[in-house]
Scaffold this motif. Structure first.
Motif, PDB file in Angstrom:
ATOM      1  N   PRO A   1       0.823  -1.210   0.000  1.00  0.00           N
ATOM      2  CA  PRO A   1       0.000   0.000   0.000  1.00  0.00           C
ATOM      3  C   PRO A   1       0.856   1.258   0.000  1.00  0.00           C
ATOM      4  CG  PRO A   1       0.017  -1.025   2.168  1.00  0.00           C
ATOM      5  CD  PRO A   1       0.718  -1.970   1.260  1.00  0.00           C
ATOM      6  N   ALA A   2       0.378   2.253  -0.722  1.00  0.00           N
ATOM      7  CA  ALA A   2       1.058   3.548  -0.780  1.00  0.00           C
ATOM      8  C   ALA A   2      -0.006   4.635  -0.879  1.00  0.00           C
ATOM      9  CB  ALA A   2       1.999   3.614  -1.978  1.00  0.00           C
ATOM     10  N   PRO A   3       0.204   5.803  -0.261  1.00  0.00           N
ATOM     11  CA  PRO A   3      -0.807   6.863  -0.302  1.00  0.00           C
ATOM     12  C   PRO A   3      -1.230   7.187  -1.730  1.00  0.00           C
ATOM     13  CG  PRO A   3       0.933   7.420   1.243  1.00  0.00           C
ATOM     14  CD  PRO A   3       1.394   6.187   0.529  1.00  0.00           C
ATOM     15  N   GLY A   4      -2.538   7.312  -1.928  1.00  0.00           N
ATOM     16  CA  GLY A   4      -3.055   7.622  -3.246  1.00  0.00           C
ATOM     17  C   GLY A   4      -4.560   7.739  -3.228  1.00  0.00           C
TER      18      GLY A   4
ATOM     19  N   HIS B   1      -8.675  -0.779  -2.158  1.00  0.00           N
ATOM     20  CA  HIS B   1      -7.893   0.238  -1.449  1.00  0.00           C
ATOM     21  C   HIS B   1      -7.840  -0.062   0.037  1.00  0.00           C
ATOM     22  CE1 HIS B   1     -11.602   1.827   0.227  1.00  0.00           C
ATOM     23  NE2 HIS B   1     -12.098   1.998  -0.979  1.00  0.00           N
TER      24      HIS B   1
ATOM     25  N   ARG C   1      -4.458   6.188   6.488  1.00  0.00           N
ATOM     26  CA  ARG C   1      -4.873   7.155   5.479  1.00  0.00           C
ATOM     27  C   ARG C   1      -5.139   6.407   4.169  1.00  0.00           C
ATOM     28  NH1 ARG C   1       0.512   7.352   6.430  1.00  0.00           N
ATOM     29  NH2 ARG C   1       1.968   7.266   4.676  1.00  0.00           N
TER      30      ARG C   1
ATOM     31  N   CYS D   1      -4.939   4.627   0.866  1.00  0.00           N
ATOM     32  CA  CYS D   1      -3.815   4.059   0.119  1.00  0.00           C
ATOM     33  C   CYS D   1      -4.352   3.204  -1.021  1.00  0.00           C
ATOM     34  CB  CYS D   1      -2.949   3.177   1.020  1.00  0.00           C
ATOM     35  SG  CYS D   1      -1.960   4.066   2.228  1.00  0.00           S
TER      36      CYS D   1
ATOM     37  N   HIS E   1       6.284   4.163   4.895  1.00  0.00           N
ATOM     38  CA  HIS E   1       5.112   4.833   4.341  1.00  0.00           C
ATOM     39  C   HIS E   1       4.099   3.840   3.796  1.00  0.00           C
ATOM     40  CE1 HIS E   1       7.406   8.447   4.927  1.00  0.00           C
ATOM     41  NE2 HIS E   1       8.377   7.947   4.198  1.00  0.00           N
ATOM     42  N   VAL E   2       3.481   3.092   4.689  1.00  0.00           N
ATOM     43  CA  VAL E   2       2.498   2.107   4.261  1.00  0.00           C
ATOM     44  C   VAL E   2       1.088   2.452   4.725  1.00  0.00           C
ATOM     45  CG1 VAL E   2       4.213   0.279   4.181  1.00  0.00           C
ATOM     46  CG2 VAL E   2       2.912   0.649   6.276  1.00  0.00           C
ATOM     47  N   GLY E   3       0.908   3.586   5.358  1.00  0.00           N
ATOM     48  CA  GLY E   3      -0.436   4.021   5.688  1.00  0.00           C
ATOM     49  C   GLY E   3      -0.900   3.695   7.086  1.00  0.00           C
TER      50      GLY E   3
END
Length: 274
Positions: free
Chosen positions: A27-30, A38, A147, A149, A244-246
């Motif tokens: 997962p990555a922010p998006g 998601h 958040r 992702c 940064h995996v949320g």
């Protein structure tokens, strides 16, 4: 992730029978919408269907509040993870369903000392009037904040940890015979890495497997999903790894593992934080 254990460098003939497919989600922010797979985004939810709500019966004191202040406090579940069949056909979707929705009550609960979880399996085509203004919990423990992702999945095979292998098989291995199992050189048996993933094996860290039998039918429960705070390096792809995996989960480390019955995913699940 897919490193194959050896017996002091020698192949273990029966190990391939224990391999499990795994999908690392990375997962990555998006931006994520209700028709996407998601983490932390809006769910595809029918307007006239009650939103999942935690009755607060299992809440433990957190957020500088006492048990008495949070017990029995109803709160809507947070939208956690949404996974569509067309993205992840590996999931054990019941007949007539093509979406898995994972909701979390982001407060500490009795028993597993983490968020409570609800699984919803549904058919996307039956949602003709989706809910736009979706409920959010009023109280959220910062450890369980996340958040929106999106996923950048890769697929691999995963081997079990030593604690998931029957003892009678381990005792046949040369390193166990030489040193005794309790003092064996475990470097020949790599540990699983941290990862948010579908399937595979559980990364046991704080405990060994326990309470794995489904209380509804007796089958041994298997891992459906792991939600990890961090991502270890992945040998199967070049996706970014690190912080940064949320999630900021279990004080910044660990994972929430969701284990389900292989005969019927709607049987009683098991939550395990490791």
């Amino acid at each position: 992730m897919g490193t194959k254990p050896t017996d002091n460098g020698r192949e273990i003939p029966w190990l391939d029978n224990m391999v499990r497919p795994v999908v690392r989600l990375h997962p990555a922010p998006g931006p994520a919408g209700p028709t996407d797979s998601h983490l932390g985004g809006p769910m595809l939810w029918p307007r006239h269907e009650p939103w999942p709500q935690c009755d607060g019966a299992g809440h433990r004191g957190s957020l500088d509040l006492t048990d008495e202040q949070v017990r029995g406090l109803p709160t809507p579940f947070a939208a956690g993870v949404q996974l569509y069949r067309h993205d992840f056909p590996e999931l054990p979707f019941p007949d007539g369903t093509d979406v898995l929705q994972v909701f979390l009550c982001p407060l500490v609960h009795d028993g597993h000392w983490g968020p409570d979880v609800r699984l919803v399996w549904r058919a996307a085509g039956q949602v003709t009037d989706p809910l736009a203004d979706q409920p959010v919990p009023v109280l959220v423990d910062p450890m369980y904040a996340f958040r929106p992702c999106v996923f950048n999945p890769c697929r691999a095979n995963e081997y079990p940890m030593m604690c998931d292998v029957p003892r009678e098989l381990l005792y046949e291995l040369e390193f166990a015979k030489a040193d005794g199992f309790d003092h064996a050189n475990h470097e020949t048996w790599p540990c699983l890495g941290d990862a948010t993933k579908i399937g595979g094996w559980t990364r046991w860290f704080a405990s060994d497997p326990y309470d794995m039998d489904c209380p509804d039918c007796g089958a041994t429960r298997v891992q459906l999903l792991a939600l990890a705070a961090h991502e270890d390096e992945c040998a199967e792809c070049d996706q970014p790894t690190g912080e940064h995996v949320g999630w900021e989960f279990i004080g910044g480390s660990g994972a929430l593992n969701v284990l389900v019955c292989p005969k019927d995913v709607r049987h009683t699940m098991k939550l395990q934080i490791e």
